[in-house]
Design a protein around this motif. Structure first.
Motif, PDB file in Angstrom:
ATOM      1  N   TYR A 268       0.838  -1.198   0.000  1.00 13.07           N
ATOM      2  CA  TYR A 268       0.000   0.000   0.000  1.00 13.07           C
ATOM      3  C   TYR A 268       0.876   1.252   0.000  1.00 13.07           C
ATOM      4  CZ  TYR A 268      -3.397   3.429   1.776  1.00 13.07           C
ATOM      5  OH  TYR A 268      -4.194   4.543   1.946  1.00 13.07           O
ATOM      6  N   ASP A 269       1.957   1.199   0.810  1.00  4.67           N
ATOM      7  CA  ASP A 269       2.922   2.294   0.890  1.00  4.67           C
ATOM      8  C   ASP A 269       3.575   2.520  -0.486  1.00  4.67           C
ATOM      9  OD1 ASP A 269       4.527   4.236   1.956  1.00  4.67           O
ATOM     10  OD2 ASP A 269       5.528   2.959   3.427  1.00  4.67           O
ATOM     11  N   VAL A 270       3.957   1.425  -1.139  1.00  5.87           N
ATOM     12  CA  VAL A 270       4.571   1.507  -2.468  1.00  5.87           C
ATOM     13  C   VAL A 270       3.625   2.198  -3.449  1.00  5.87           C
ATOM     14  CG1 VAL A 270       5.350   0.144  -4.471  1.00  5.87           C
ATOM     15  CG2 VAL A 270       6.081  -0.498  -2.158  1.00  5.87           C
ATOM     16  N   SER A 271       2.328   1.848  -3.355  1.00  7.55           N
ATOM     17  CA  SER A 271       1.349   2.460  -4.279  1.00  7.55           C
ATOM     18  C   SER A 271       1.262   3.969  -4.057  1.00  7.55           C
ATOM     19  CB  SER A 271      -0.031   1.806  -4.118  1.00  7.55           C
ATOM     20  OG  SER A 271      -0.639   2.218  -2.901  1.00  7.55           O
ATOM     21  N   HIS A 272       1.392   4.403  -2.785  1.00  6.65           N
ATOM     22  CA  HIS A 272       1.368   5.839  -2.484  1.00  6.65           C
ATOM     23  C   HIS A 272       2.618   6.541  -3.019  1.00  6.65           C
ATOM     24  CE1 HIS A 272      -2.087   7.309  -0.314  1.00  6.65           C
ATOM     25  NE2 HIS A 272      -2.201   6.132   0.275  1.00  6.65           N
ATOM     26  N   VAL A 273       3.770   5.874  -2.855  1.00  7.86           N
ATOM     27  CA  VAL A 273       5.018   6.445  -3.369  1.00  7.86           C
ATOM     28  C   VAL A 273       4.907   6.611  -4.892  1.00  7.86           C
ATOM     29  CG1 VAL A 273       7.509   6.067  -3.650  1.00  7.86           C
ATOM     30  CG2 VAL A 273       6.408   5.485  -1.486  1.00  7.86           C
ATOM     31  N   TRP A 274       4.297   5.626  -5.550  1.00 11.34           N
ATOM     32  CA  TRP A 274       4.097   5.700  -7.011  1.00 11.34           C
ATOM     33  C   TRP A 274       3.163   6.854  -7.375  1.00 11.34           C
ATOM     34  CZ3 TRP A 274       5.665   4.805 -11.674  1.00 11.34           C
ATOM     35  CH2 TRP A 274       4.765   4.859 -12.741  1.00 11.34           C
TER      36      TRP A 274
END
Length: 491
Positions: A268-274
């Motif tokens: 989920y964190d990765v998706s936000h960074v993206w």
């Protein structure tokens, strides 16, 4: 230079008033965060806890701080330090009161876990102080903020047992803890009434997105994702510690669910960074707005070794001294407190050296001293005179805490509008270090424990060689679209 602009520690106006109120707020957060360490024995008897349960409470105390520092850093950048610090002081008084009223281990554990959030207060003041002080005084100001505030844990150790005895009875510890919660609640109003986010006429720069840290190149995008992994890994390590393989507080199924949850959270964190950074894959960021994420990564590794080792060592040093030299617990506690006492001078000292001689050279010298200091401590045994062991511990702690001061002298110079987020991530790495070192301590002897810290400091020294000395100016965009340049070093 007007008297209001001078750096005068005895002044309580202008920027100095902000500095004093900031370290007081931080002092109270640390006093609340570490209010139970000096009262562990009374707590153990009163609630009938086992030694394993006490150790579990110690681990829970630092667990929630890891994600909390990251989140609080983001909220600070978005909503400003005044609102966030006041809110944190007020809200965290609730689990403090809950802990003081706990009757069972489960109630105490839940309250202690929630109280880990107050350890994130540190990050808020880093941003606030950076708004009020120019670059040539920033290291000293951040060092005073960090060092004097950090002393809250030592103040708790000195005063709370006496307060508990004054109230007397087996509930004395409850009153002592309740008083720290009351201090936190009352000071939240004092802070809100007396602080502004910036000096009059200055702009408070906010990040464009709250969801994740901005990066300014494709390589940095992947670098950020890699640097996030240890924070989740530390939480997984804590879960393992509480599993049947550790202290058996959680069932195997619960721990598996936590592992799955942490992986889901990371994705989920990765998706936000993206979401925040996908534009960099389409068009390059103008050079004036670029910053190098490796600067953040190096500071993360250094804070892992400095503050991480301090948190771990403070919790084991009394035991180390009492077992190595057969001292009584009271004498061992007093001897070990010399390590924490150094904070009053060392951390401001590290910031001042950093202002005077440059960020990178200061960090290189202090990190080398840190590695040597822990290497020496790894060779302390019962054959040493006690005074020499104390001198070794104090010398080591000078490098540890000066190093912390020097790290946070550099943090606000990377990207002003993201100072809270950067401080949050670097601060979280300190807690990751504490979790890793405390886990290592549970598996090896004291000597190996100190040598492991020394080895990580050497690793920190090597990564430091990649860091670039902050120079020139950082560019921030005002709401009307105009660009403001902020000095980060002498021209």
């Amino acid at each position: 230079m007007s008297s209001a602009d001078k750096f005068n520690l005895f002044s309580f106006t202008g920027k100095m008033k902000i500095l004093h109120l900031s370290w007081m707020a931080f002092f109270i957060t640390f006093m609340v965060w570490y209010n139970f360490a000096p009262l562990l024995q009374a707590l153990k008897e009163s609630l009938g806890l086992t030694t394993e349960e006490i150790k579990t409470l110690l681990i829970l105390n630092v667990a929630f701080t890891i994600p909390a520092r990251v989140v609080i850093g983001m909220l600070t950048d978005k909503y400003g330090p005044r609102a966030v610090y006041s809110g944190l002081l007020a809200i965290c008084s609730i689990p403090c009161f809950m802990f003081a009223l706990a009757d069972t281990f489960t109630q105490a554990a839940i309250a202690r876990f929630a109280l880990g959030c107050i350890g994130a207060g540190f990050v808020v003041g880093i941003r606030l102080v950076s708004e009020w002080f120019p670059h040539n005084e920033l290291g000293t100001a951040e060092g005073i903020y960090g060092g004097w505030g950090n002393f809250g844990s030592a103040a708790a150790a000195f005063t709370l047992p006496t307060v508990a005895v004054m109230f007397g009875g087996e509930d004395g510890w409850r009153y002592a803890m309740g008083i720290t919660g009351l201090m936190s609640l009352l000071f939240s109003f004092v802070f809100y009434a007396n602080v502004t986010d910036t000096p009059k006429g200055s702009t408070y720069f906010r990040p464009k997105n709250l969801g994740a840290m901005e990066v300014t190149s494709k390589g940095d995008f992947f670098f950020l994702l890699v640097m996030k992994v240890p924070m989740y890994a530390a939480l997984a390590l804590l879960a393992w510690k509480l599993s049947p393989s550790g202290v058996s507080m959680l069932t195997a199924n619960t721990v598996t669910a936590i592992y799955v949850g942490l992986v889901a959270l990371y994705l989920y964190d990765v998706s936000h960074v993206w979401k925040v950074n996908k534009n960099i894959f389409k068009e390059p960021v103008p050079e004036i707005h670029q910053y190098k994420f490796k600067q953040v990564a190096v500071l993360n590794v250094l804070y892992f070794a400095t503050f991480g080792s301090e948190l771990a060592v403070i919790s084991m040093l009394p035991l180390f001294f009492s077992e190595t030299f057969e001292l009584t617990p009271v004498v061992a506690g007093m001897v070990a407190s010399a390590y924490a006492f150094m904070n009053l001078m060392s951390r401001p000292g590290g910031g001042w050296l950093s202002d005077k001689f440059g960020r990178k050279p200061t960090l290189l010298i202090l990190t080398a001293g840190l590695a040597v200091g822990y290497f020496v401590m790894g060779h302390i045994d019962g054959a040493w005179p006690v005074w020499l062991a104390v001198v070794a511990a104090m010398a080591c702690s000078f490098f540890v805490q000066s190093g912390e001061g020097a790290v946070f002298a550099a943090v606000p110079l990377i990207k002003r509008r993201m100072t809270g987020q950067i401080a949050g991530m670097t601060g979280a790495y300190g807690n990751v270090g504490a979790v890793v070192y405390l886990t290592v301590l549970s598996m090896v002897d004291y000597s190996t424990f100190f040598l492991v810290i020394s080895a990580t400091a050497v690793l920190g020294f090597v990564t430091l060689l990649l860091m670039e000395e902050p120079s020139g100016k950082i560019a921030e965009v005002n709401e009307d679209g105009s660009v403001e340049l902020i000095d980060v070093a002498k021209a």
